[in-house]
Write a protein that holds these residues in place. Sequence first.
Motif, PDB file in Angstrom:
ATOM      1  N   ARG A  82       0.846  -1.196   0.000  1.00 46.54           N
ATOM      2  CA  ARG A  82       0.000   0.000   0.000  1.00 46.54           C
ATOM      3  C   ARG A  82       0.878   1.240   0.000  1.00 46.54           C
ATOM      4  O   ARG A  82       1.880   1.312   0.706  1.00 46.54           O
ATOM      5  N   THR A  83       0.480   2.213  -0.820  1.00 44.97           N
ATOM      6  CA  THR A  83       1.092   3.544  -0.822  1.00 44.97           C
ATOM      7  C   THR A  83      -0.053   4.555  -0.749  1.00 44.97           C
ATOM      8  O   THR A  83      -1.222   4.175  -0.714  1.00 44.97           O
ATOM      9  N   THR A  84       0.283   5.831  -0.748  1.00 42.57           N
ATOM     10  CA  THR A  84      -0.761   6.851  -0.712  1.00 42.57           C
ATOM     11  C   THR A  84      -0.336   8.074  -1.510  1.00 42.57           C
ATOM     12  O   THR A  84       0.864   8.310  -1.703  1.00 42.57           O
ATOM     13  N   ASP A  85      -1.316   8.822  -1.961  1.00 43.73           N
ATOM     14  CA  ASP A  85      -1.041  10.100  -2.614  1.00 43.73           C
ATOM     15  C   ASP A  85      -1.387  11.254  -1.678  1.00 43.73           C
ATOM     16  O   ASP A  85      -1.453  12.395  -2.093  1.00 43.73           O
ATOM     17  N   GLY A  86      -1.649  10.958  -0.411  1.00 42.75           N
ATOM     18  CA  GLY A  86      -2.033  11.975   0.553  1.00 42.75           C
ATOM     19  C   GLY A  86      -3.537  12.173   0.628  1.00 42.75           C
ATOM     20  O   GLY A  86      -4.038  12.812   1.545  1.00 42.75           O
ATOM     21  N   VAL A  87      -4.265  11.614  -0.325  1.00 47.52           N
ATOM     22  CA  VAL A  87      -5.724  11.706  -0.348  1.00 47.52           C
ATOM     23  C   VAL A  87      -6.339  10.358   0.014  1.00 47.52           C
ATOM     24  O   VAL A  87      -7.298  10.279   0.760  1.00 47.52           O
ATOM     25  N   GLY A  88      -5.754   9.298  -0.522  1.00 50.77           N
ATOM     26  CA  GLY A  88      -6.263   7.955  -0.268  1.00 50.77           C
ATOM     27  C   GLY A  88      -5.221   6.912  -0.587  1.00 50.77           C
ATOM     28  O   GLY A  88      -4.152   7.217  -1.122  1.00 50.77           O
ATOM     29  N   PRO A  89      -5.531   5.650  -0.270  1.00 56.31           N
ATOM     30  CA  PRO A  89      -4.561   4.576  -0.485  1.00 56.31           C
ATOM     31  C   PRO A  89      -4.557   4.048  -1.912  1.00 56.31           C
ATOM     32  O   PRO A  89      -5.563   4.115  -2.619  1.00 56.31           O
ATOM     33  N   TYR A  90      -3.406   3.546  -2.316  1.00 57.42           N
ATOM     34  CA  TYR A  90      -3.229   2.809  -3.561  1.00 57.42           C
ATOM     35  C   TYR A  90      -2.786   1.403  -3.178  1.00 57.42           C
ATOM     36  O   TYR A  90      -1.803   1.249  -2.444  1.00 57.42           O
ATOM     37  N   HIS A  91      -3.494   0.405  -3.638  1.00 57.34           N
ATOM     38  CA  HIS A  91      -3.163  -0.993  -3.350  1.00 57.34           C
ATOM     39  C   HIS A  91      -2.548  -1.590  -4.602  1.00 57.34           C
ATOM     40  O   HIS A  91      -3.174  -1.578  -5.665  1.00 57.34           O
ATOM     41  N   THR A  92      -1.331  -2.106  -4.471  1.00 53.55           N
ATOM     42  CA  THR A  92      -0.597  -2.625  -5.615  1.00 53.55           C
ATOM     43  C   THR A  92      -0.224  -4.078  -5.389  1.00 53.55           C
ATOM     44  O   THR A  92       0.158  -4.465  -4.289  1.00 53.55           O
ATOM     45  N   ALA A  93      -0.333  -4.870  -6.444  1.00 53.89           N
ATOM     46  CA  ALA A  93       0.137  -6.253  -6.464  1.00 53.89           C
ATOM     47  C   ALA A  93       1.052  -6.400  -7.664  1.00 53.89           C
ATOM     48  O   ALA A  93       0.768  -5.870  -8.737  1.00 53.89           O
TER      49      ALA A  93
END
Length: 126
Positions: A82-93
Amino acid sequence: MRMPVLAIALLVATSTTPLRAAEPGLDGRWVVDLSSEPGKPYTQPMDLALLADGSVTGSFYNSTIEAGRWKRDRGRLCASFRTTDGVGPYHTAVCLVGDHAEGQTWAEHRRFLFNWGATRAPTTAP
């Protein structure tokens, strides 16, 4: 009495020092191709470190990996994080496929799922 003290010292030493995994396949620097239109290249960096405890550290799209896990199973080596752009999460596989990686990133708050590919970043001369 010496054995428990030695065991505790070993446990403390190994728990405070992350060990690199014996799975170097996804470790390292990657160039992720996020192009959505032919002829318009758009790439971002991904740096992954797979640790012996099953965790993943590094960064993707210039965002620090906040939580990540890796596993080799069913003949595949994959990681999720998981990462974030400061607004919400990004889930990566991401999974290793031969000499490249294939992955997808889901951002619920942006209402998109993006499939992408990655190649190893060129090594720089010392």
